[in-house]
Design an enzyme around this catalytic site. Structure first.
Site, PDB file in Angstrom:
ATOM      1  N   GLY A  18     -95.738 -82.876  14.576  1.00 22.57           N
ATOM      2  CA  GLY A  18     -95.085 -81.659  14.096  1.00 22.57           C
ATOM      3  C   GLY A  18     -96.008 -80.491  14.428  1.00 22.57           C
TER       4      GLY A  18
ATOM      5  N   TYR B  85     -88.605 -77.424  26.929  1.00 20.55           N
ATOM      6  CA  TYR B  85     -89.688 -78.301  26.448  1.00 20.55           C
ATOM      7  C   TYR B  85     -89.111 -79.445  25.620  1.00 20.55           C
ATOM      8  CZ  TYR B  85     -93.779 -79.327  23.379  1.00 20.55           C
ATOM      9  OH  TYR B  85     -94.796 -79.919  22.652  1.00 20.55           O
TER      10      TYR B  85
HETATM   11  N1  LIG Z   1     -99.710 -78.051  18.816  1.00 20.56           N
HETATM   12  C1  LIG Z   1     -98.527 -78.414  18.406  1.00 20.56           C
HETATM   13  O1  LIG Z   1     -97.963 -77.862  17.438  1.00 20.56           O
HETATM   14  C2  LIG Z   1     -97.789 -79.522  19.099  1.00 20.56           C
HETATM   15  C3  LIG Z   1     -96.606 -79.999  18.494  1.00 20.56           C
HETATM   16  C4  LIG Z   1     -95.908 -81.024  19.124  1.00 20.56           C
HETATM   17  C5  LIG Z   1     -96.389 -81.568  20.298  1.00 20.56           C
HETATM   18  N2  LIG Z   1     -97.541 -81.087  20.853  1.00 20.56           N
HETATM   19  C6  LIG Z   1     -97.982 -81.711  22.091  1.00 20.56           C
HETATM   20  O2  LIG Z   1     -99.290 -82.204  21.906  1.00 20.56           O
HETATM   21  C7  LIG Z   1     -99.978 -82.241  23.157  1.00 20.56           C
HETATM   22  C8  LIG Z   1    -101.341 -81.585  23.016  1.00 20.56           C
HETATM   23  O3  LIG Z   1    -101.150 -80.221  22.683  1.00 20.56           O
HETATM   24  P1  LIG Z   1    -102.260 -79.331  21.956  1.00 20.56           P
HETATM   25  O4  LIG Z   1    -101.558 -78.634  20.849  1.00 20.56           O
HETATM   26  O5  LIG Z   1    -103.488 -80.127  21.699  1.00 20.56           O
HETATM   27  O6  LIG Z   1    -102.501 -78.220  23.072  1.00 20.56           O
HETATM   28  P2  LIG Z   1    -103.784 -77.815  23.923  1.00 20.56           P
HETATM   29  O7  LIG Z   1    -103.346 -76.671  24.749  1.00 20.56           O
HETATM   30  O8  LIG Z   1    -104.984 -77.671  23.035  1.00 20.56           O
HETATM   31  O9  LIG Z   1    -104.007 -79.114  24.813  1.00 20.56           O
HETATM   32  C9  LIG Z   1    -103.237 -79.391  25.949  1.00 20.56           C
HETATM   33  C10 LIG Z   1    -104.194 -79.820  27.041  1.00 20.56           C
HETATM   34  O10 LIG Z   1    -103.411 -80.212  28.158  1.00 20.56           O
HETATM   35  C11 LIG Z   1    -104.019 -79.666  29.308  1.00 20.56           C
HETATM   36  N3  LIG Z   1    -103.000 -79.481  30.345  1.00 20.56           N
HETATM   37  C12 LIG Z   1    -101.974 -78.601  30.340  1.00 20.56           C
HETATM   38  N4  LIG Z   1    -101.277 -78.712  31.477  1.00 20.56           N
HETATM   39  C13 LIG Z   1    -101.876 -79.681  32.192  1.00 20.56           C
HETATM   40  C14 LIG Z   1    -101.627 -80.238  33.467  1.00 20.56           C
HETATM   41  N5  LIG Z   1    -100.607 -79.798  34.226  1.00 20.56           N
HETATM   42  N6  LIG Z   1    -102.437 -81.223  33.932  1.00 20.56           N
HETATM   43  C15 LIG Z   1    -103.475 -81.655  33.174  1.00 20.56           C
HETATM   44  N7  LIG Z   1    -103.766 -81.164  31.947  1.00 20.56           N
HETATM   45  C16 LIG Z   1    -102.978 -80.189  31.481  1.00 20.56           C
HETATM   46  C17 LIG Z   1    -104.593 -78.329  28.885  1.00 20.56           C
HETATM   47  O11 LIG Z   1    -105.611 -77.869  29.767  1.00 20.56           O
HETATM   48  C18 LIG Z   1    -105.108 -78.664  27.495  1.00 20.56           C
HETATM   49  O12 LIG Z   1    -106.458 -79.078  27.532  1.00 20.56           O
HETATM   50  C19 LIG Z   1     -99.038 -81.565  24.160  1.00 20.56           C
HETATM   51  O13 LIG Z   1     -98.322 -82.555  24.873  1.00 20.56           O
HETATM   52  C20 LIG Z   1     -98.103 -80.771  23.275  1.00 20.56           C
HETATM   53  O14 LIG Z   1     -96.863 -80.563  23.904  1.00 20.56           O
HETATM   54  C21 LIG Z   1     -98.247 -80.097  20.275  1.00 20.56           C
END
Ligand SMILES: NC(=O)c1ccc[n+]([C@@H]2O[C@H](COP(=O)([O-])OP(=O)(O)OC[C@H]3O[C@@H](n4cnc5c(N)ncnc54)[C@H](O)[C@@H]3O)[C@@H](O)[C@H]2O)c1
Length: 250
Positions: free
Chosen positions: A182, A151
């Site tokens: 973060g 990732y």
């Molecule tokens: N939560 C954290 O701590 C964190 C930290 C750093 C980065 N991020 C990044 O932030 C972004 C949002 O994450 P989040 O925490 O809101 O998670 P989340 O799981 O709530 O949201 C992710 C969304 O992406 C959608 N998704 C996943 N795979 C998909 C695909 N192949 N096609 C279309 N949609 C897809 C899911 O259905 C979901 O609605 C992501 O890119 C994640 O990597 C999150």
């Protein structure tokens, strides 16, 4: 601040951070295409936003599906001038225990998904000499993260790709920037910690490590994304901004 966002294509728009972004962009007057794997969740967010928005289910890794969705959004809402890549997915696994199938899925969702959307939407932005692209990576990409090697690599690719495309298209009035959350309190991180069997302990340890002594909320991340999408950010491109309560100061 006036957002430069009459039509915005938001992937992962039904997730925690993505929905916060959709709400914040809709507040600026933008029409939003809420794009997500989950049609029902996309429809729920779309309905919350009010009229003039569109919910679309697709896998961002599917090049043809992304192209078809872009055509549909441009036909129904108008030219896309804002692309926000939020869709992402991961699981905590030591690198030696990962499999090539797992590599493929993590790279497909987190990196190829961004290639697909940018490739489908950028030509129209170039033609119209205007556009904003903001991709969500992760501080895992900037400083590394145990159990998240694939990732972190995929999100690092999003950063390098974004800087390179930013250089190519700056002359067309298009900016390309990255926001690195973060640890953020969302179903993604809670689910990953629960699978490890260390949900609350994991969150407590993170909370102690973060100078601001809490995880981010999705509403902490969305304003940085909306800023990069706004007219006020017109002269900012190729940048990577951490929103991490001080956990990372790179
Ligand atoms: N939560 C954290 O701590 C964190 C930290 C750093 C980065 N991020 C990044 O932030 C972004 C949002 O994450 P989040 O925490 O809101 O998670 P989340 O799981 O709530 O949201 C992710 C969304 O992406 C959608 N998704 C996943 N795979 C998909 C695909 N192949 N096609 C279309 N949609 C897809 C899911 O259905 C979901 O609605 C992501 O890119 C994640 O990597 C999150």
């Amino acid at each position: 601040m006036t957002a430069n966002t009459s039509v915005a294509f938001v992937t992962g728009g039904a997730g925690a951070i993505g929905a916060a972004v959709c709400r914040a962009l809709a507040d600026t007057g933008a029409q939003i295409a809420v794009v997500d794997l989950d049609q029902q969740a996309a429809d729920t967010v779309t309905a919350e936003l009010g009229s003039g928005h569109l919910g679309i289910a697709l896998d961002v890794a599917d090049t043809d599906a992304v192209r078809a969705a872009v055509e549909r959004v441009e036909a129904e809402l108008g030219p896309i001038d804002t692309l926000i890549n939020v869709a992402g997915w991961d699981r905590f696994v030591p690198f030696v225990d990962t499999t090539p199938d797992f590599w493929d899925r993590v790279i497909d969702v987190n990196y190829r998904g961004t290639l697909n959307t940018v490739h489908a939407i950028l030509p129209g932005m170039i033609e119209r000499e205007r556009g904003r692209i903001v991709s969500v990576a992760s501080d895992a990409a900037r400083v590394g993260s145990s159990l998240e090697s694939i990732y972190a690599g995929a999100k690092g690719a999003v950063i390098s790709f974004s800087k390179s495309v930013a250089r190519e298209v700056a002359k067309h009035g298009i900016s390309v920037n990255v926001v690195c959350p973060g640890p953020t309190d969302t179903p993604l991180i809670r689910g990953m910690a629960d699978e490890l069997g260390s949900g609350d302990r994991f969150v407590d340890a993170l909370t102690r490590a973060i100078p601001m002594r809490r995880l981010a909320e999705p509403e902490d991340i969305a304003p940085a994304i909306v800023f990069f999408a706004s007219d006020g950010a017109a002269f900012i491109t190729g940048q990577t901004l951490s929103v991490s309560g001080g956990l990372t100061m790179t």
